[in-house]
Design an enzyme around this catalytic site. Sequence first.
Site, PDB file in Angstrom:
ATOM      1  N   ASN A   1       0.852  -1.186   0.000  1.00  0.00           N
ATOM      2  CA  ASN A   1       0.000   0.000   0.000  1.00  0.00           C
ATOM      3  C   ASN A   1       0.896   1.248   0.000  1.00  0.00           C
ATOM      4  O   ASN A   1       1.701   1.441   0.916  1.00  0.00           O
ATOM      5  CB  ASN A   1      -0.888  -0.047   1.260  1.00  0.00           C
ATOM      6  CG  ASN A   1      -1.824   1.135   1.357  1.00  0.00           C
ATOM      7  OD1 ASN A   1      -1.405   2.266   1.123  1.00  0.00           O
ATOM      8  ND2 ASN A   1      -3.064   0.906   1.720  1.00  0.00           N
TER       9      ASN A   1
ATOM     10  N   HIS B   1       0.942   6.134   1.894  1.00  0.00           N
ATOM     11  CA  HIS B   1       1.741   7.050   2.701  1.00  0.00           C
ATOM     12  C   HIS B   1       2.946   7.619   1.960  1.00  0.00           C
ATOM     13  O   HIS B   1       3.521   8.618   2.415  1.00  0.00           O
ATOM     14  CB  HIS B   1       2.091   6.421   4.043  1.00  0.00           C
ATOM     15  CG  HIS B   1       0.852   6.221   4.858  1.00  0.00           C
ATOM     16  ND1 HIS B   1       0.015   7.274   5.167  1.00  0.00           N
ATOM     17  CD2 HIS B   1       0.261   5.105   5.330  1.00  0.00           C
ATOM     18  CE1 HIS B   1      -1.032   6.799   5.823  1.00  0.00           C
ATOM     19  NE2 HIS B   1      -0.903   5.494   5.934  1.00  0.00           N
TER      20      HIS B   1
ATOM     21  N   HIS C   1      -5.614   3.721  -1.853  1.00  0.00           N
ATOM     22  CA  HIS C   1      -6.941   4.084  -1.342  1.00  0.00           C
ATOM     23  C   HIS C   1      -7.255   5.506  -1.788  1.00  0.00           C
ATOM     24  O   HIS C   1      -6.616   6.456  -1.332  1.00  0.00           O
ATOM     25  CB  HIS C   1      -6.924   3.971   0.192  1.00  0.00           C
ATOM     26  CG  HIS C   1      -8.261   4.224   0.839  1.00  0.00           C
ATOM     27  ND1 HIS C   1      -8.451   4.085   2.192  1.00  0.00           N
ATOM     28  CD2 HIS C   1      -9.459   4.594   0.330  1.00  0.00           C
ATOM     29  CE1 HIS C   1      -9.708   4.368   2.489  1.00  0.00           C
ATOM     30  NE2 HIS C   1     -10.346   4.684   1.376  1.00  0.00           N
TER      31      HIS C   1
ATOM     32  N   ARG D   1      -9.318   8.252  -1.162  1.00  0.00           N
ATOM     33  CA  ARG D   1     -10.270   8.694  -0.138  1.00  0.00           C
ATOM     34  C   ARG D   1     -11.126   9.829  -0.662  1.00  0.00           C
ATOM     35  O   ARG D   1     -10.694  10.605  -1.512  1.00  0.00           O
ATOM     36  CB  ARG D   1      -9.521   9.165   1.114  1.00  0.00           C
ATOM     37  CG  ARG D   1      -9.093   8.026   2.004  1.00  0.00           C
ATOM     38  CD  ARG D   1      -8.471   8.550   3.274  1.00  0.00           C
ATOM     39  NE  ARG D   1      -8.289   7.479   4.227  1.00  0.00           N
ATOM     40  CZ  ARG D   1      -9.180   7.130   5.150  1.00  0.00           C
ATOM     41  NH1 ARG D   1     -10.311   7.783   5.263  1.00  0.00           N
ATOM     42  NH2 ARG D   1      -8.929   6.142   5.969  1.00  0.00           N
TER      43      ARG D   1
ATOM     44  N   ARG E   1      -6.819  12.856   0.686  1.00  0.00           N
ATOM     45  CA  ARG E   1      -5.712  13.284   1.555  1.00  0.00           C
ATOM     46  C   ARG E   1      -4.353  12.736   1.111  1.00  0.00           C
ATOM     47  O   ARG E   1      -3.333  13.280   1.443  1.00  0.00           O
ATOM     48  CB  ARG E   1      -5.987  12.893   3.008  1.00  0.00           C
ATOM     49  CG  ARG E   1      -5.918  11.418   3.269  1.00  0.00           C
ATOM     50  CD  ARG E   1      -6.097  11.094   4.731  1.00  0.00           C
ATOM     51  NE  ARG E   1      -7.443  11.334   5.195  1.00  0.00           N
ATOM     52  CZ  ARG E   1      -7.931  10.805   6.319  1.00  0.00           C
ATOM     53  NH1 ARG E   1      -7.162  10.065   7.086  1.00  0.00           N
ATOM     54  NH2 ARG E   1      -9.171  11.006   6.676  1.00  0.00           N
TER      55      ARG E   1
ATOM     56  N   GLU F   1      -8.623   0.539  -3.221  1.00  0.00           N
ATOM     57  CA  GLU F   1      -9.514   0.568  -2.052  1.00  0.00           C
ATOM     58  C   GLU F   1     -10.426   1.769  -2.186  1.00  0.00           C
ATOM     59  O   GLU F   1      -9.949   2.879  -2.504  1.00  0.00           O
ATOM     60  CB  GLU F   1      -8.708   0.739  -0.771  1.00  0.00           C
ATOM     61  CG  GLU F   1      -7.832  -0.412  -0.434  1.00  0.00           C
ATOM     62  CD  GLU F   1      -7.014  -0.119   0.811  1.00  0.00           C
ATOM     63  OE1 GLU F   1      -7.245   0.914   1.466  1.00  0.00           O
ATOM     64  OE2 GLU F   1      -6.137  -0.922   1.113  1.00  0.00           O
TER      65      GLU F   1
ATOM     66  N   THR G   1      -8.239   3.725   8.340  1.00  0.00           N
ATOM     67  CA  THR G   1      -9.480   2.948   8.307  1.00  0.00           C
ATOM     68  C   THR G   1      -9.606   2.189   9.634  1.00  0.00           C
ATOM     69  O   THR G   1      -8.872   1.235   9.872  1.00  0.00           O
ATOM     70  CB  THR G   1      -9.482   1.992   7.101  1.00  0.00           C
ATOM     71  OG1 THR G   1      -9.076   2.741   5.954  1.00  0.00           O
ATOM     72  CG2 THR G   1     -10.855   1.408   6.864  1.00  0.00           C
TER      73      THR G   1
ATOM     74  N   GLU H   1     -10.955  -9.343   3.057  1.00  0.00           N
ATOM     75  CA  GLU H   1      -9.696  -8.958   3.695  1.00  0.00           C
ATOM     76  C   GLU H   1     -10.015  -8.672   5.156  1.00  0.00           C
ATOM     77  O   GLU H   1     -10.842  -7.799   5.455  1.00  0.00           O
ATOM     78  CB  GLU H   1      -9.089  -7.722   3.018  1.00  0.00           C
ATOM     79  CG  GLU H   1      -7.793  -7.277   3.707  1.00  0.00           C
ATOM     80  CD  GLU H   1      -6.992  -6.249   2.905  1.00  0.00           C
ATOM     81  OE1 GLU H   1      -7.100  -6.215   1.661  1.00  0.00           O
ATOM     82  OE2 GLU H   1      -6.258  -5.484   3.548  1.00  0.00           O
TER      83      GLU H   1
ATOM     84  N   HIS I   1      -3.675  -4.347   7.711  1.00  0.00           N
ATOM     85  CA  HIS I   1      -3.776  -3.167   8.579  1.00  0.00           C
ATOM     86  C   HIS I   1      -2.876  -3.307   9.800  1.00  0.00           C
ATOM     87  O   HIS I   1      -3.051  -4.206  10.625  1.00  0.00           O
ATOM     88  CB  HIS I   1      -5.198  -2.846   9.038  1.00  0.00           C
ATOM     89  CG  HIS I   1      -5.360  -1.359   9.276  1.00  0.00           C
ATOM     90  ND1 HIS I   1      -4.937  -0.746  10.421  1.00  0.00           N
ATOM     91  CD2 HIS I   1      -5.823  -0.375   8.467  1.00  0.00           C
ATOM     92  CE1 HIS I   1      -5.157   0.545  10.318  1.00  0.00           C
ATOM     93  NE2 HIS I   1      -5.683   0.808   9.139  1.00  0.00           N
TER      94      HIS I   1
HETATM   95  N1  PXP Z   1      -5.677  -3.031   3.734  1.00  0.00           N
HETATM   96  C1  PXP Z   1      -6.653  -2.104   3.772  1.00  0.00           C
HETATM   97  C2  PXP Z   1      -7.996  -2.486   3.253  1.00  0.00           C
HETATM   98  C3  PXP Z   1      -6.400  -0.801   4.250  1.00  0.00           C
HETATM   99  O1  PXP Z   1      -7.393   0.116   4.290  1.00  0.00           O
HETATM  100  C4  PXP Z   1      -5.094  -0.474   4.670  1.00  0.00           C
HETATM  101  C5  PXP Z   1      -4.792   0.913   5.162  1.00  0.00           C
HETATM  102  O2  PXP Z   1      -5.122   1.859   4.214  1.00  0.00           O
HETATM  103  C6  PXP Z   1      -4.107  -1.464   4.599  1.00  0.00           C
HETATM  104  C7  PXP Z   1      -4.433  -2.731   4.147  1.00  0.00           C
HETATM  105  C8  PXP Z   1      -2.686  -1.190   4.986  1.00  0.00           C
HETATM  106  O3  PXP Z   1      -2.604  -0.835   6.332  1.00  0.00           O
HETATM  107  P1  PXP Z   1      -1.217  -0.323   6.925  1.00  0.00           P
HETATM  108  O4  PXP Z   1      -0.884   0.936   6.196  1.00  0.00           O
HETATM  109  O5  PXP Z   1      -1.502  -0.129   8.366  1.00  0.00           O
HETATM  110  O6  PXP Z   1      -0.210  -1.412   6.657  1.00  0.00           O
END
Ligand code: PXP
Length: 242
Positions: free
Chosen positions: A11, A14, A49, A51, A55, A76, A107, A157, A196
Amino acid sequence: MAKKEISLGVNIDHAATLRQVRGNTTSYPDLLSLVKKIKSGGGRQITIHLREDRRHIQDADVINLCKKSPLPINLEMAVSREMMTIALKNKPAWVCFVPEKREELTTEGGLNVVKVFSEIREMTDILSKKKIRTSYFIEPSLEQVEASAAAGADAIEFHTGHWVLSKGAAKKKIWKQMVAAAELAAERNLRVHAGHGLDYEHCKFIRKLPHLVEVNIGHSIICYSLELGIAKATKEIIRHLK
Ligand code: PXP
């Protein structure tokens, strides 16, 4: 029997966050260039994602990455008409339906599939006709797994955030729920994904989850990348100063 390999989706939200804190005025980080490096590191998919408040990931990122990424894109998104239009236009390999609150830091919980059942079933059907696979980001509960199967999801998931943050007996309880929910998902022919808050330590445990075929990890990988790369980046800047 050969040991199953768990596919890693990275992901990159960030990385986009770092760009957006300077108002998208810098040439770095270049998301597509990161995607290529993630591929060379063994990542199998890119998760982003989009949003509602934009952001981190921007509409232009979705367009660019869906067109040019050498890895499949897992988009996402909230269960919304606006997002459906974007998904159908850009055709990611996967759509992962997530709950969304404007004010949340991240999330915070799973999607209540029971509550949005008729909408999500209709959207899933539309996406599947366009060959876009769907996963639902849910809490590890039997009710949510049953509803996801009935709505036609390809995968669920599990939101691992609460398991990650809990300790002792509470952690064991969530793990048991996750195992039972994973068993039911496999019986219903749903792929089992998780994500997550996962870091190196959690990976040692989460890989033991029955039927797990994919994890999506973002925040820790971006943070580890800083640690692994900061000496090299410092050297590069010094070289440019000479
Ligand atoms: N999976 C989903 C569906 C998410 O919403 C997120 C966070 O956006 C992640 C995985 C990844 O989470 P993390 O950034 O905490 O590893």
